[in-house]
Design an enzyme around this catalytic site. Structure first.
Site, PDB file in Angstrom:
ATOM      1  N   GLU A   9       0.829  -1.205   0.000  1.00 23.72           N
ATOM      2  CA  GLU A   9       0.000   0.000   0.000  1.00 23.72           C
ATOM      3  C   GLU A   9       0.868   1.261   0.000  1.00 23.72           C
ATOM      4  O   GLU A   9       0.650   2.203   0.762  1.00 23.72           O
ATOM      5  CB  GLU A   9      -0.965  -0.009   1.201  1.00 23.72           C
ATOM      6  CG  GLU A   9      -2.012  -1.105   1.094  1.00 23.72           C
ATOM      7  CD  GLU A   9      -3.092  -1.024   2.150  1.00 23.72           C
ATOM      8  OE1 GLU A   9      -4.258  -1.306   1.821  1.00 23.72           O
ATOM      9  OE2 GLU A   9      -2.772  -0.688   3.302  1.00 23.72           O
ATOM     10  N   GLU A  37      -6.671  -7.757  -0.863  1.00 19.40           N
ATOM     11  CA  GLU A  37      -7.088  -7.702   0.544  1.00 19.40           C
ATOM     12  C   GLU A  37      -8.582  -7.447   0.558  1.00 19.40           C
ATOM     13  O   GLU A  37      -9.031  -6.308   0.480  1.00 19.40           O
ATOM     14  CB  GLU A  37      -6.356  -6.608   1.329  1.00 19.40           C
ATOM     15  CG  GLU A  37      -4.964  -6.960   1.773  1.00 19.40           C
ATOM     16  CD  GLU A  37      -4.403  -5.967   2.794  1.00 19.40           C
ATOM     17  OE1 GLU A  37      -5.218  -5.217   3.390  1.00 19.40           O
ATOM     18  OE2 GLU A  37      -3.187  -5.948   2.976  1.00 19.40           O
TER      19      GLU A  37
END
Length: 577
Positions: free
Chosen positions: A159, A235
């Site tokens: 991320e 995710e």
């Protein structure tokens, strides 16, 4: 037997044929090694074909140069068990992982290095990261799918678009990865916003998304930035984490299953975050700080399909039913465990002396980092010279118990943003500080712990500080030999034994205690705190033994119950309404 895994125009390709990844996250460092195989098998029985894991750098190398890939850190053994179950693996080595894990997975020695430039192309950071990745890839490289192993994807950073946009840094990570012999496809992951997807990847890396709702909308955003190849939610947030002082976060199984259905109907691949959350054993919990410091609880149950103790939840079966619409699932089902044994253990306070400070004196109290302490507790002391008044700290990270001449006079909390209190006149000041978890997100990575800055008494700086680090394992070991007796000041150490015919999972009730730590047979289960929501600590069967078992409780508050109770099921606190 070797296979070939590649990214095609529209799909992942396994030996040239379209392949959908149905994956679940299981962090090997959050699960006892003797339970790895059980959790992996249950993932397959839910219909998954892949296991994903982060790699926690600070678990493998807590001190610089002391690399460990054995026991709990045996990533190779974990990947081999995945292969033995006939499943694939996705490895996400970071170096930053977030994961509500201590310091986001980065070692304290790294983040505390003078002049370090975290998560960017700064020379000393790149040197350390390169060494770390090469060690990880020594394990991963021979276990790639085209070498006969299970690994099909490796992720670059984590991320990153939420943190920075240093393309030179990302290219360096790719270069180290490819030079180490990693030939499987490389991916990145970001929340599906235009800025994050643009900043967090490179053209040659396959972009994936992280989200738990509005699947159609998020996939459209991802497709704009990833015009070809398979769509993947790497995710899929099927639950959430908890922090002290709040409720136990849950999501409705039907709602999560509907989002999964939409995701799979769109043809996307998925990785459940989490399939099985596990536990922040020891001192491994992280913390968030977006204006208020909020440490994460010990349980990482995450309201996942497989709960903290490895039992299937309602979500397990709801997800299995959805997956069955798009792929074959095994006929075998998973049964929940029977209730755990319930019993009580009498605990006695034992007189365990704290380690005394060395002869070093400091003009201002040193941080945990400054004295090289990786534990949770440090006892600071200084002479008062008979004075009292307003005691003021620069900052406390994260909670302090203040005593004058052995008598408790107050506490100060970072979460409550407290920095000062009035103290009576006395000879000796003691400040007992607990580090409650390193921030795992954003710009506060690597911040020092302990007492920060000068300490004043009525605006006069106190000097001549001593600092004594406290080792919880040493306290527990000493408790077995110490005589019964009350401690003059915190912490209070309680000790007792219990007998088991056959080891099995247990749930230790902490609801009648204040704040502290529990150890069974020298194994640090983690933290408890009356502020909740968590009310039980999970005791995995492998840390227990047939015969006599030892329980040590290190209590930082006062007025605790001297009975330890074991409950039939976990109690993680009240849920959101």
């Amino acid at each position: 037997m070797t296979s070939r895994f590649r990214i095609g125009q529209d799909d992942f390709l396994l030996d040239g044929q379209p392949h959908r990844i149905l994956s679940g996250a299981v962090h090997y460092f959050r699960v006892h090694p003797e339970q790895w195989a059980d959790r992996i098998r249950k993932a397959r029985l839910m219909g998954l074909n892949t296991i994903e894991t982060y790699v926690a750098w600070n678990a493998h190398e807590p001190r610089r140069g002391e690399w460990d890939a054995t026991g709990w850190n045996d990533l190779g053994a974990f990947l081999d068990l995945i292969a033995a179950e006939g499943m694939h693996a996705i490895v996400r080595p970071g170096p930053y992982i977030c994961a509500e894990w201590h310091n986001g997975g980065l070692p304290v020695w790294l983040t505390g290095s003078e002049g370090i430039g975290l998560r960017r192309s700064e020379p000393q950071y790149l040197d350390a990261v390169s060494d770390y990745l090469r060690r990880v890839y020594e394990i991963v490289e021979p276990r790639q799918i085209d070498r006969g192993g299970p690994v099909v994807l490796v992720q670059i950073e984590n991320e990153y678009g939420a943190y920075g946009a240093d393309k030179t840094y990302l290219r360096h990570l790719v270069s180290v990865t490819r030079d180490a012999g990693i030939e499987v496809p490389l991916t990145t992951i970001d929340q599906p916003t235009d800025r994050m997807l643009s900043d967090g990847s490179l053209p040659e890396l396959h972009k994936t998304g992280s989200f738990g709702s509005r699947a159609g909308e998020r996939l459209q955003t991802l497709r704009r930035h990833q015009p070809t190849g398979p769509l993947m939610c790497a995710e899929f947030w099927d639950g959430w984490f908890d922090w002290w002082g709040t409720v136990h976060h849950t999501t409705a199984p039907a709602d999560s299953a509907a989002e999964l259905d939409a995701l799979l109907a769109a043809g996307a691949s998925v990785n459940f975050y989490m399939f099985h959350g596990g536990t922040n054993y020891g001192l491994t919990n992280g913390a968030n700080d977006k204006g208020r410091y909020l440490p994460i609880v010990t349980s990482y149950d995450y309201d996942a399909p497989l709960d903290e103790a490895g039992d299937p939840t309602e979500k397990f079966f709801a997800f299995r039913d959805v997956i069955a619409k798009y792929a074959s699932v095994p006929k075998e089902t998973v049964q929940a465990s029977a209730d755990a044994p319930t019993f009580e253990v009498a605990l006695a306070p034992v007189a365990v002396p704290l380690p005394g400070p060395d002869e070093t004196r400091y003009s201002e109290p040193p941080t945990f980092d400054g004295i090289g302490h990786l534990g949770a507790l440090v006892a600071y002391e200084v002479d008062l010279g008979g004075r009292g008044g307003t005691l003021r700290f620069g900052e406390i990270r994260d909670q302090a118990w203040i005593s004058v001449d052995g008598k408790r006079v107050g506490t100060l909390s970072r979460t409550r943003q407290e920095r000062a209190l009035r103290i009576p006149s006395g000879s000796r000041l003691r400040v007992f500080v607990e580090e409650q978890g390193r921030v795992n997100y954003d710009q506060r990575l690597g911040e020092p712990k302990g007492l920060i800055g000068a300490v004043t008494l009525d605006d006069v700086v106190l000097t001549g500080w001593s600092a004594a680090p406290v080792d919880l394992h040493e306290l527990a070991a000493a408790a077995a030999l110490a005589p019964v007796g009350d401690a003059l000041d915190s912490p209070i150490v309680l000790y007792g034994t219990f007998e088991l015919a056959v080891p099995g999972d247990l749930f230790l009730d902490s609801s009648s205690w204040g704040k502290g730590f529990a150890l069974v047979n020298g194994f640090l289960l983690g933290r408890y705190w009356r502020s909740g929501p968590q009310r039980t600590l999970y005791v995995p069967a492998p840390v227990l033994r047939s015969g006599i078992n030892e329980l040590a409780v290190v209590e930082l508050e006062t007025g605790v119950d001297t009975i330890a109770r074991f409950l039939p099921r976990p109690s993680l606190g009240p849920e959101e309404e």
